[in-house]
Design an enzyme around this catalytic site. Structure first.
Site, short mmCIF file in Angstrom:
data_model
loop_
_atom_site.label_atom_id
_atom_site.label_comp_id
_atom_site.label_asym_id
_atom_site.label_seq_id
_atom_site.Cartn_x
_atom_site.Cartn_y
_atom_site.Cartn_z
N ASN A 9 -3.48 6.48 -12.13
CA ASN A 9 -3.07 7.67 -11.34
C ASN A 9 -1.76 8.07 -11.03
O ASN A 9 -0.96 7.33 -10.55
CB ASN A 9 -3.64 7.22 -9.52
CG ASN A 9 -3.74 8.40 -8.77
OD1 ASN A 9 -3.27 9.37 -9.06
ND2 ASN A 9 -3.71 7.92 -7.38
N TRP A 10 -1.59 9.20 -11.65
CA TRP A 10 -0.16 9.64 -11.86
C TRP A 10 0.30 10.61 -10.42
O TRP A 10 1.71 10.96 -10.47
CB TRP A 10 0.09 10.64 -13.04
CG TRP A 10 0.57 9.83 -14.27
CD1 TRP A 10 -0.03 8.73 -14.70
CD2 TRP A 10 1.43 10.24 -15.28
NE1 TRP A 10 0.46 8.23 -15.63
CE2 TRP A 10 1.60 9.22 -16.31
CE3 TRP A 10 2.52 11.31 -15.53
CZ2 TRP A 10 2.26 9.11 -17.24
CZ3 TRP A 10 3.05 11.29 -16.82
CH2 TRP A 10 3.29 10.16 -17.35
N LYS A 11 -0.56 10.80 -9.56
CA LYS A 11 -0.29 11.31 -8.32
C LYS A 11 0.66 12.70 -8.64
O LYS A 11 0.30 13.40 -9.55
CB LYS A 11 0.12 10.32 -7.33
CG LYS A 11 -0.47 9.10 -7.19
CD LYS A 11 0.28 8.15 -6.40
CE LYS A 11 -0.76 6.87 -5.95
NZ LYS A 11 -0.11 6.03 -4.98
N HIS A 97 -8.89 9.22 -1.78
CA HIS A 97 -7.63 8.49 -1.73
C HIS A 97 -6.77 8.47 -0.34
O HIS A 97 -6.98 9.59 0.31
CB HIS A 97 -6.72 8.87 -2.89
CG HIS A 97 -5.63 8.04 -3.27
ND1 HIS A 97 -4.64 7.64 -2.33
CD2 HIS A 97 -5.46 7.15 -4.31
CE1 HIS A 97 -3.74 6.86 -2.90
NE2 HIS A 97 -4.52 6.37 -4.08
N GLU A 99 -4.11 8.50 0.21
CA GLU A 99 -3.21 9.81 0.54
C GLU A 99 -3.77 10.91 1.09
O GLU A 99 -2.97 11.66 1.46
CB GLU A 99 -2.02 9.70 -0.77
CG GLU A 99 -1.18 8.52 -0.87
CD GLU A 99 -0.69 7.82 -2.37
OE1 GLU A 99 -1.16 8.79 -3.30
OE2 GLU A 99 -0.35 6.84 -2.42
N GLU A 169 -8.95 -0.20 -2.41
CA GLU A 169 -7.61 0.00 -2.42
C GLU A 169 -6.96 -0.17 -1.16
O GLU A 169 -6.89 0.67 -0.17
CB GLU A 169 -7.05 1.54 -2.83
CG GLU A 169 -7.31 1.93 -4.13
CD GLU A 169 -6.51 2.74 -4.76
OE1 GLU A 169 -5.88 2.58 -5.69
OE2 GLU A 169 -6.29 4.07 -4.36
N GLY A 175 1.43 1.18 -3.44
CA GLY A 175 2.86 1.53 -3.76
C GLY A 175 3.88 0.62 -3.00
O GLY A 175 5.23 1.13 -2.76
N SER A 214 -0.61 -1.71 -6.01
CA SER A 214 0.65 -2.41 -6.92
C SER A 214 0.05 -3.24 -7.96
O SER A 214 0.58 -4.52 -8.07
CB SER A 214 1.04 -3.21 -5.44
OG SER A 214 1.91 -2.32 -4.59
N GLY A 235 -1.22 2.82 -10.08
CA GLY A 235 -0.43 3.93 -9.62
C GLY A 235 1.05 3.86 -10.49
O GLY A 235 1.09 4.30 -11.79
N GLY A 236 1.75 3.44 -9.54
CA GLY A 236 3.37 3.41 -10.02
C GLY A 236 3.34 2.87 -11.46
O GLY A 236 4.43 3.59 -12.36
P1 PGA Z 1 0.22 1.86 -6.81
O1 PGA Z 1 -0.78 3.05 -6.48
O2 PGA Z 1 -0.52 1.34 -7.93
O3 PGA Z 1 1.44 2.40 -7.01
O4 PGA Z 1 0.04 0.85 -5.51
C1 PGA Z 1 -2.33 2.78 -6.54
C2 PGA Z 1 -2.78 4.03 -6.19
O5 PGA Z 1 -2.45 4.79 -4.99
O6 PGA Z 1 -4.07 4.49 -6.46
#
Ligand code: PGA
Length: 254
Positions: A9-11, A97, A99, A169, A175, A214, A235-236
């Site tokens: 997930n590149w957001k 998600h 966010e 999640e 994050g 994470s 994500g990151g």
């Molecule tokens: P993260 O993000 O790996 O940076 O914690 C995961 C996500 O939000 O899907």
């Protein structure tokens, strides 16, 4: 063995150059000429998905959107429909998600409606569920996940979950660098599978449950040793090709 699913997930990150560079490397990835044990879904910002589609030639790499609108067409300025995603060859859509729940005020009911629209379009929804820090402290993890699953089940029935993905999640792990322990993730994944099984025994095997929060090259091994962790949502660590490649290497070596 069922292939593990790795979703990146590149957001709100990346540009033409970084995405092309990343995909050129990923296309060439070869696991020591052995059989690869994973399926990869790259979820770039929607504006780059078509470009990505024209570049990818490797068979186990798919594309996912990070959101979609409820409506199929019409006066909905700024929105993207499932038909548009299908039109450019997208297979997956991340829904709910945390966010989007937080910054775009998406609630369980809206997410449940989107789930149906995505499923009806023959795209694969990835439903994100999980508790926040406070709820974790209060021991409400299962209750929160059950509520989020229920909002879909009560609207459409349990069969809607066939051949879909649920991403557990925990919000506090996203994050933050703080990953949930493999053992606690296993417990909640088992709970999610059993919860759906209670309603729909016949099809409960067809659900994939991912963990996200994470995940990186240092913790993925322990997570994937657990029986009910079918893959990871990254994500990151997915933004850096070398880190992401290590994750794929680890999955392939399991
Ligand atoms: P993260 O993000 O790996 O940076 O914690 C995961 C996500 O939000 O899907």
């Amino acid at each position: 063995m069922k292939k593990k699913l790795i979703i990146a997930n590149w957001k709100l990150n990346g540009n033409k150059l970084s995405i092309l560079n990343f995909l050129n490397q990923l296309n060439k990835y070869d696991y020591k000429e052995k059989k690869e044990k994973c399926k990869i879904v790259m979820s770039f910002p929607v504006i780059y998905l078509y470009l990505a589609k024209t570049i990818i030639y490797k068979k186990n790499i798919f594309l996912g959107a990070q959101n979609v609108d409820l409506n199929l067409c019409g006066p909905f300025t700024g929105e993207i429909s499932v038909n548009m995603l299908k039109d450019i060859g997208i297979n997956y859509v991340i829904l709910g998600h945390s966010e989007r729940r937080k910054y775009h005020k998406e609630n369980d009911a809206l997410i449940a409606k989107k789930f149906k629209i995505v499923k009806e379009a023959n795209l694969i929804p990835i439903l994100c569920v999980g508790e926040n820090k406070e709820e974790k402290k209060l021991g409400k993890t299962q209750e929160v996940c059950a509520r989020q699953l229920n909002s879909v089940i009560s609207m459409w029935g349990p069969q809607i979950f066939n051949d879909t993905i649920i991403a557990y999640e925990p919000i506090w792990a996203i994050g933050s660098g703080e990953t949930a322990t493999p053992c606690s993730v296993q417990k909640i994944h088992k709970f999610i599978k059993e919860y759906i099984k209670e309603y729909d025994i016949a099809n409960s095997e067809k659900i994939t449950v991912q963990y996200g929060g994470s995940v990186d090259e240092n913790n993925v091994t322990q997570l994937l040793y657990e029986a009910d962790i079918d893959g990871v949502l990254v994500g990151g660590a997915s933004l850096n090709y070398n880190k992401f490649k290590k994750i794929i290497d680890i999955v392939n070596s399991l």
